[in-house]
Design a protein around this motif. Structure first.
Motif, PDB file in Angstrom:
ATOM      1  N   ASP A  63       0.833  -1.205   0.000  1.00 19.90           N
ATOM      2  CA  ASP A  63       0.000   0.000   0.000  1.00 19.90           C
ATOM      3  C   ASP A  63       0.868   1.255   0.000  1.00 19.90           C
ATOM      4  O   ASP A  63       0.547   2.242  -0.665  1.00 19.90           O
ATOM      5  CB  ASP A  63      -0.932   0.025   1.214  1.00 19.90           C
ATOM      6  N   ALA A  66       2.179   1.754  -3.501  1.00 17.10           N
ATOM      7  CA  ALA A  66       1.104   2.230  -4.371  1.00 17.10           C
ATOM      8  C   ALA A  66       0.825   3.712  -4.092  1.00 17.10           C
ATOM      9  O   ALA A  66       0.596   4.495  -5.026  1.00 17.10           O
ATOM     10  CB  ALA A  66      -0.153   1.394  -4.165  1.00 17.10           C
ATOM     11  N   TRP A  67       0.866   4.116  -2.811  1.00 19.59           N
ATOM     12  CA  TRP A  67       0.644   5.521  -2.446  1.00 19.59           C
ATOM     13  C   TRP A  67       1.749   6.399  -3.022  1.00 19.59           C
ATOM     14  O   TRP A  67       1.481   7.473  -3.561  1.00 19.59           O
ATOM     15  CB  TRP A  67       0.578   5.640  -0.920  1.00 19.59           C
ATOM     16  N   ASP A  69       3.542   5.736  -5.719  1.00 25.12           N
ATOM     17  CA  ASP A  69       3.316   5.799  -7.162  1.00 25.12           C
ATOM     18  C   ASP A  69       2.197   6.774  -7.522  1.00 25.12           C
ATOM     19  O   ASP A  69       2.317   7.537  -8.481  1.00 25.12           O
ATOM     20  CB  ASP A  69       2.996   4.420  -7.714  1.00 25.12           C
ATOM     21  N   ARG A  70       1.101   6.748  -6.755  1.00 30.18           N
ATOM     22  CA  ARG A  70      -0.035   7.635  -7.044  1.00 30.18           C
ATOM     23  C   ARG A  70       0.328   9.103  -6.832  1.00 30.18           C
ATOM     24  O   ARG A  70      -0.245   9.978  -7.479  1.00 30.18           O
ATOM     25  CB  ARG A  70      -1.234   7.293  -6.150  1.00 30.18           C
ATOM     26  N   ASN A  71       1.224   9.385  -5.929  1.00 27.36           N
ATOM     27  CA  ASN A  71       1.533  10.767  -5.570  1.00 27.36           C
ATOM     28  C   ASN A  71       2.834  11.278  -6.159  1.00 27.36           C
ATOM     29  O   ASN A  71       3.244  12.398  -5.854  1.00 27.36           O
ATOM     30  CB  ASN A  71       1.546  10.906  -4.047  1.00 27.36           C
TER      31      ASN A  71
END
Length: 72
Positions: A63, A66-67, A69-71
């Protein structure tokens, strides 16, 4: 490092050599303080990134990634 500072509430207080020293203190809980050392390299090993995630307070490494990568 940039995501932790820009989106994660960490403060970049100083640089020691080629490492950034990041600090976090939760405003509603003075006992929740974190210190994270992040190497200022273009690439990080998975184990180094896992250590950063642990120090930052992440409960789930996938997680956390993924956070990031998203930001990014």
């Amino acid at each position: 490092m940039k995501v932790l500072v820009n989106r994660g509430g960490f403060e970049w207080r100083r640089t020691a050599g080629d490492h950034a020293q990041l600090y976090y203190e939760r405003p509603t809980d003075e006992t929740d303080k974190r210190h994270v050392t992040v190497p200022l390299h273009d690439e990080l090993r998975a184990g180094t990134l896992r250590g950063i995630a642990d120090a930052a307070g992440a409960h789930d490494f996938d997680d956390f990634c993924a956070w990031i990568d998203r930001n990014s």
